[in-house]
Scaffold this motif. Structure first.
Motif, PDB file in Angstrom:
ATOM      1  N   TRP A 146       0.865  -1.183   0.000  1.00  0.00           N
ATOM      2  CA  TRP A 146       0.000   0.000   0.000  1.00  0.00           C
ATOM      3  C   TRP A 146       0.898   1.229   0.000  1.00  0.00           C
ATOM      4  O   TRP A 146       2.098   1.127   0.240  1.00  0.00           O
ATOM      5  CB  TRP A 146      -0.948   0.002   1.204  1.00  0.00           C
ATOM      6  N   SER A 147       0.353   2.382  -0.314  1.00  0.00           N
ATOM      7  CA  SER A 147       1.197   3.555  -0.520  1.00  0.00           C
ATOM      8  C   SER A 147       0.870   4.675   0.454  1.00  0.00           C
ATOM      9  O   SER A 147      -0.146   5.360   0.316  1.00  0.00           O
ATOM     10  CB  SER A 147       1.046   4.073  -1.960  1.00  0.00           C
ATOM     11  N   LEU A 148       1.744   4.856   1.448  1.00  0.00           N
ATOM     12  CA  LEU A 148       1.606   5.990   2.355  1.00  0.00           C
ATOM     13  C   LEU A 148       1.732   7.302   1.595  1.00  0.00           C
ATOM     14  O   LEU A 148       0.977   8.254   1.840  1.00  0.00           O
ATOM     15  CB  LEU A 148       2.671   5.916   3.451  1.00  0.00           C
ATOM     16  N   SER A 149       2.666   7.367   0.657  1.00  0.00           N
ATOM     17  CA  SER A 149       2.872   8.610  -0.098  1.00  0.00           C
ATOM     18  C   SER A 149       1.627   8.989  -0.879  1.00  0.00           C
ATOM     19  O   SER A 149       1.292  10.179  -1.000  1.00  0.00           O
ATOM     20  CB  SER A 149       4.063   8.462  -1.048  1.00  0.00           C
ATOM     21  N   ARG A 150       0.929   8.006  -1.427  1.00  0.00           N
ATOM     22  CA  ARG A 150      -0.316   8.305  -2.142  1.00  0.00           C
ATOM     23  C   ARG A 150      -1.324   8.943  -1.200  1.00  0.00           C
ATOM     24  O   ARG A 150      -1.983   9.935  -1.538  1.00  0.00           O
ATOM     25  CB  ARG A 150      -0.894   7.030  -2.753  1.00  0.00           C
ATOM     26  N   GLY A 151      -1.485   8.356  -0.019  1.00  0.00           N
ATOM     27  CA  GLY A 151      -2.434   8.896   0.940  1.00  0.00           C
ATOM     28  C   GLY A 151      -2.100  10.312   1.355  1.00  0.00           C
ATOM     29  O   GLY A 151      -2.991  11.167   1.463  1.00  0.00           O
ATOM     30  N   LEU A 152      -0.803  10.576   1.558  1.00  0.00           N
ATOM     31  CA  LEU A 152      -0.386  11.917   1.951  1.00  0.00           C
ATOM     32  C   LEU A 152      -0.541  12.895   0.792  1.00  0.00           C
ATOM     33  O   LEU A 152      -0.898  14.056   0.993  1.00  0.00           O
ATOM     34  CB  LEU A 152       1.063  11.886   2.445  1.00  0.00           C
ATOM     35  N   ASP A 298      -6.494  -1.235 -14.305  1.00  0.00           N
ATOM     36  CA  ASP A 298      -7.883  -1.674 -14.185  1.00  0.00           C
ATOM     37  C   ASP A 298      -8.170  -2.248 -12.806  1.00  0.00           C
ATOM     38  O   ASP A 298      -9.307  -2.222 -12.335  1.00  0.00           O
ATOM     39  CB  ASP A 298      -8.201  -2.728 -15.245  1.00  0.00           C
ATOM     40  N   LEU A 299      -7.156  -2.765 -12.142  1.00  0.00           N
ATOM     41  CA  LEU A 299      -7.324  -3.309 -10.799  1.00  0.00           C
ATOM     42  C   LEU A 299      -7.240  -2.207  -9.749  1.00  0.00           C
ATOM     43  O   LEU A 299      -7.918  -2.265  -8.714  1.00  0.00           O
ATOM     44  CB  LEU A 299      -6.244  -4.363 -10.513  1.00  0.00           C
ATOM     45  N   LEU A 300      -6.390  -1.204  -9.998  1.00  0.00           N
ATOM     46  CA  LEU A 300      -6.188  -0.085  -9.081  1.00  0.00           C
ATOM     47  C   LEU A 300      -6.379   1.211  -9.852  1.00  0.00           C
ATOM     48  O   LEU A 300      -5.417   1.941 -10.120  1.00  0.00           O
ATOM     49  CB  LEU A 300      -4.771  -0.161  -8.490  1.00  0.00           C
ATOM     50  N   PRO A 301      -7.605   1.545 -10.195  1.00  0.00           N
ATOM     51  CA  PRO A 301      -7.846   2.658 -11.136  1.00  0.00           C
ATOM     52  C   PRO A 301      -7.445   4.028 -10.628  1.00  0.00           C
ATOM     53  O   PRO A 301      -7.209   4.922 -11.426  1.00  0.00           O
ATOM     54  CB  PRO A 301      -9.372   2.580 -11.361  1.00  0.00           C
ATOM     55  N   ASP A 302      -7.349   4.213  -9.312  1.00  0.00           N
ATOM     56  CA  ASP A 302      -7.020   5.536  -8.776  1.00  0.00           C
ATOM     57  C   ASP A 302      -5.536   5.698  -8.462  1.00  0.00           C
ATOM     58  O   ASP A 302      -5.142   6.685  -7.854  1.00  0.00           O
ATOM     59  CB  ASP A 302      -7.833   5.804  -7.503  1.00  0.00           C
ATOM     60  N   PHE A 303      -4.732   4.709  -8.846  1.00  0.00           N
ATOM     61  CA  PHE A 303      -3.307   4.792  -8.587  1.00  0.00           C
ATOM     62  C   PHE A 303      -2.570   5.370  -9.790  1.00  0.00           C
ATOM     63  O   PHE A 303      -3.037   5.283 -10.921  1.00  0.00           O
ATOM     64  CB  PHE A 303      -2.738   3.398  -8.272  1.00  0.00           C
ATOM     65  N   HIS A 304      -1.401   5.967  -9.516  1.00  0.00           N
ATOM     66  CA  HIS A 304      -0.512   6.401 -10.579  1.00  0.00           C
ATOM     67  C   HIS A 304       0.518   5.295 -10.740  1.00  0.00           C
ATOM     68  O   HIS A 304       1.416   5.122  -9.920  1.00  0.00           O
ATOM     69  CB  HIS A 304       0.177   7.715 -10.199  1.00  0.00           C
ATOM     70  N   LEU A 305       0.389   4.515 -11.828  1.00  0.00           N
ATOM     71  CA  LEU A 305       1.193   3.312 -11.991  1.00  0.00           C
ATOM     72  C   LEU A 305       2.119   3.346 -13.191  1.00  0.00           C
ATOM     73  O   LEU A 305       2.791   2.373 -13.492  1.00  0.00           O
ATOM     74  CB  LEU A 305       0.277   2.094 -12.109  1.00  0.00           C
TER      75      LEU A 305
END
Length: 306
Positions: A146-152, A298-305
């Motif tokens: 999981w991504s702490l940086s994404r949450g922040l 498609d599995l994690l649509p709100d992530f920057h991948l």
């Protein structure tokens, strides 16, 4: 990285600012949230096969780098990340704190206090978040899933306000350290726990079997990669099984498709070419999951991948 950046690490090491000052009294509700985070991350880890976890970990490195750049307003420096890992391993752990949940709180105290130090600001944010990542890993919180940086990054205004990232640099010394203990620190700890729970909860929701089935079905309908390659709908159950289990014997994967052997193997070759399925050269009868960024989106649509 500027010439001033190395002095961050020298100064923090010589002044022992890697050792946080922890409040004497921590609310029971805060400790309960830390306890729940341990259970929640353990549950997440149990949902994901090792091969799938490895793919996700590589993708989340991209996510972390992107959101670190968003938070800091500049590209992240790999050398800062390397120094963070080295310092974490050589200088301070939280083994002297008896309770696991209080160790989690101590990591968050360290995060807060490092960002309030009177040091050159270049690289300090990335350093601090990476240090927190390393400590979370030591404490078994599965930060690679999981991504702490994404949450922040998604709650950037709150994070900047809580840590004084846009304020003038604070004073050094014991008096300055004491000023960092109080309502502001406790509020920051609760904020960080909220962010952690949100991000872990997002991954749990995205990776449960029902959601994965929906996501893979959606991918078959909408993905230009799958459509243009001629991937048939019958391959989706096999892909779902591979994603959940991480690896399958080739014969079992073919059986999951319900297609005749020749047709299933032709489709499998297309999936391997797309990188969605991996066939290790050392064992061609074993198939492993692959998660190219376009498919993982498609599995994690709100992530920057990517």
């Amino acid at each position: 990285m500027s010439d001033a950046t190395p002095r961050i690490f020298t100064q923090m090491t010589t002044e022992h600012w890697l050792h946080p000052t922890i409040p004497d009294s921590i609310p029971t509700s805060t400790l309960a949230r830390a306890d729940e985070l341990v259970r929640k991350t353990s549950f997440l880890a149990g949902m994901v096969a090792p091969e799938t976890a490895s793919c996700l970990s590589e993708l989340l490195e991209v996510t972390n780098t992107h959101y670190s750049s968003v938070i800091d307003g500049c590209p992240s420096e790999p050398k800062v990340l390397e120094r963070a890992s080295i310092l974490e391993n050589q200088h301070y752990t939280f083994d002297d704190i008896p309770e696991h949940r209080r160790r989690i709180v101590a990591v968050l105290c360290q995060h807060y206090q490092l960002l309030h130090r009177r040091t050159p600001r270049d690289g300090i944010g990335t350093f601090t978040r990476t240090l927190t990542f390393e400590h979370f890993a030591q404490l078994g919180l599965q930060p690679h899933l999981w991504s702490l940086s994404r949450g922040l990054g998604r709650r950037l205004d709150e994070y900047q306000s809580a840590t004084g990232m846009n304020d003038p640099m604070q004073t050094d010394g014991l008096e300055g350290a004491q000023q960092l203990i109080g309502v502001g620190l406790l509020a920051f700890i609760d904020f960080m726990l909220d962010v952690c729970h949100e991000e872990v909860g997002y991954m749990i929701a995205a990776l449960n079997r029902r959601r994965l089935h929906e996501s893979i079905t959606h991918a078959h309908r909408t993905s230009s990669h799958l459509r243009e390659s001629g991937i048939r709908r019958e391959m989706m159950p096999a892909l779902l099984a591979l994603l959940i289990q991480g690896a399958l014997p080739r014969s079992e994967f073919v059986t999951f498709t319900g297609l005749p052997s020749e047709a299933a193997n032709d489709q499998l070759k297309l999936l391997i070419h797309l990188g969605v399925v991996v066939s290790p050269p050392s064992n061609p009868q074993r198939l492993e999951v692959g998660l190219p960024a376009w498919f993982a989106q498609d599995l994690l649509p709100d992530f920057h991948l990517a």
